[in-house]
Design an enzyme around this catalytic site. Sequence first.
Site, PDB file in Angstrom:
ATOM      1  N   VAL A 116      16.387  57.944  29.518  1.00 17.06           N
ATOM      2  CA  VAL A 116      15.059  58.565  29.471  1.00 17.06           C
ATOM      3  C   VAL A 116      14.592  58.971  30.881  1.00 17.06           C
ATOM      4  O   VAL A 116      14.763  58.221  31.842  1.00 17.06           O
ATOM      5  CB  VAL A 116      14.043  57.585  28.834  1.00 17.06           C
ATOM      6  CG1 VAL A 116      12.626  58.140  28.883  1.00 17.06           C
ATOM      7  CG2 VAL A 116      14.458  57.299  27.391  1.00 17.06           C
ATOM      8  N   ALA A 143      33.281  43.284  29.301  1.00 15.79           N
ATOM      9  CA  ALA A 143      34.440  44.069  28.852  1.00 15.79           C
ATOM     10  C   ALA A 143      35.738  43.385  29.289  1.00 15.79           C
ATOM     11  O   ALA A 143      36.465  43.892  30.129  1.00 15.79           O
ATOM     12  CB  ALA A 143      34.367  45.486  29.419  1.00 15.79           C
ATOM     13  N   LYS A 198      27.461  44.510  30.505  1.00  9.43           N
ATOM     14  CA  LYS A 198      28.467  45.375  29.848  1.00  9.43           C
ATOM     15  C   LYS A 198      29.822  44.677  29.828  1.00  9.43           C
ATOM     16  O   LYS A 198      30.829  45.175  30.325  1.00  9.43           O
ATOM     17  CB  LYS A 198      28.548  46.738  30.512  1.00  9.43           C
ATOM     18  CG  LYS A 198      27.249  47.515  30.361  1.00  9.43           C
ATOM     19  CD  LYS A 198      27.437  48.998  30.365  1.00  9.43           C
ATOM     20  CE  LYS A 198      26.103  49.676  30.157  1.00  9.43           C
ATOM     21  NZ  LYS A 198      25.112  49.399  31.226  1.00  9.43           N
TER      22      LYS A 198
HETATM   23  P1  BMP Z   1      17.794  55.091  34.491  1.00  9.78           P
HETATM   24  O1  BMP Z   1      16.552  55.170  33.587  1.00  9.78           O
HETATM   25  O2  BMP Z   1      17.479  54.849  35.926  1.00  9.78           O
HETATM   26  O3  BMP Z   1      18.722  56.250  34.265  1.00  9.78           O
HETATM   27  O4  BMP Z   1      18.594  53.768  34.053  1.00  9.78           O
HETATM   28  C1  BMP Z   1      19.230  53.645  32.824  1.00  9.78           C
HETATM   29  C2  BMP Z   1      19.674  52.230  32.622  1.00  9.78           C
HETATM   30  O5  BMP Z   1      20.349  52.129  31.365  1.00  9.78           O
HETATM   31  C3  BMP Z   1      20.641  51.667  33.644  1.00  9.78           C
HETATM   32  O6  BMP Z   1      20.378  50.296  33.771  1.00  9.78           O
HETATM   33  C4  BMP Z   1      22.016  51.870  33.020  1.00  9.78           C
HETATM   34  O7  BMP Z   1      22.941  50.871  33.409  1.00  9.78           O
HETATM   35  C5  BMP Z   1      21.691  51.693  31.549  1.00  9.78           C
HETATM   36  N1  BMP Z   1      22.545  52.460  30.629  1.00  9.78           N
HETATM   37  C6  BMP Z   1      22.634  53.825  30.705  1.00  9.78           C
HETATM   38  O8  BMP Z   1      22.037  54.480  31.566  1.00  9.78           O
HETATM   39  N2  BMP Z   1      23.401  54.489  29.785  1.00  9.78           N
HETATM   40  C7  BMP Z   1      24.104  53.850  28.819  1.00  9.78           C
HETATM   41  O9  BMP Z   1      24.741  54.489  28.013  1.00  9.78           O
HETATM   42  C8  BMP Z   1      24.021  52.446  28.747  1.00  9.78           C
HETATM   43  C9  BMP Z   1      23.226  51.762  29.658  1.00  9.78           C
HETATM   44  O10 BMP Z   1      23.122  50.460  29.592  1.00  9.78           O
END
Ligand code: BMP
Length: 217
Positions: free
Chosen positions: A170, A69, A67
């Site tokens: 998800v 930035a 990410k």
């Molecule tokens: P999880 O399925 O455990 O919630 O993980 C989601 C993943 O997606 C994490 O790696 C997080 O950094 C990434 N992510 C997110 O959850 N939301 C966003 O908007 C962007 C992301 O990259």
Amino acid sequence: MDLLDVRRSGVILALDVTDRERGLEIAEAASPHIDAVKTGYPLILSAGLDVLSELKRLGKPVIADLKVADVPHVSAGICRLAVEAGADYVIVQGFLGRDVVEACSEVARVFVVADMSHPGAEDYLSGHSREIAEHARGFAAGIVAPATRPQTIKTLRPIVGDLPIISPGVKAQGAAVGSALSAGADFEIVGRAIYNAPEPDKAAEEIAARIKELNVL
Ligand code: BMP
């Protein structure tokens, strides 16, 4: 390695564990059921940037979720380091502005974060997601858009055309398996629902099977 070319299950594993061995074990176990691995600060800061090349041994695209930035020259330098370490794609924040995305796209294949999945994204970011996506269309390899807000995916899809949309949020964050794909995403990103499961391979298999059953790829 082009992400769309290797799409089978539609699942990208988000490997956010902090233990190198465990991370590699989970990735290997889930491997038959996922199309790519995304990893970022938790694993890279604990295991080192070399973990990217170790993950590449799975033979699947590796996405470095940094990410990014910062100002353009620093952001591009970070992307270059990730690419040299083995990343096929690097995730860059879109809200920093056009120059950052352009500088990063010169040195890496970039996924631009157009909007995010957490509630706080609506405080500032969501109001600009269309503009970020419009610019990404000219420069990026794809965008990140939230599974938790399928309407956003529907809005952004025509803006980005054929560019891949990868979608987190998800299961653990509440979006149902298949919902982002149904809304127009190309891949669903799944982290905790796989790596925290008692049997990560089974969890990944079930998610892939559900997507197949829904016929949304
Ligand atoms: P999880 O399925 O455990 O919630 O993980 C989601 C993943 O997606 C994490 O790696 C997080 O950094 C990434 N992510 C997110 O959850 N939301 C966003 O908007 C962007 C992301 O990259």
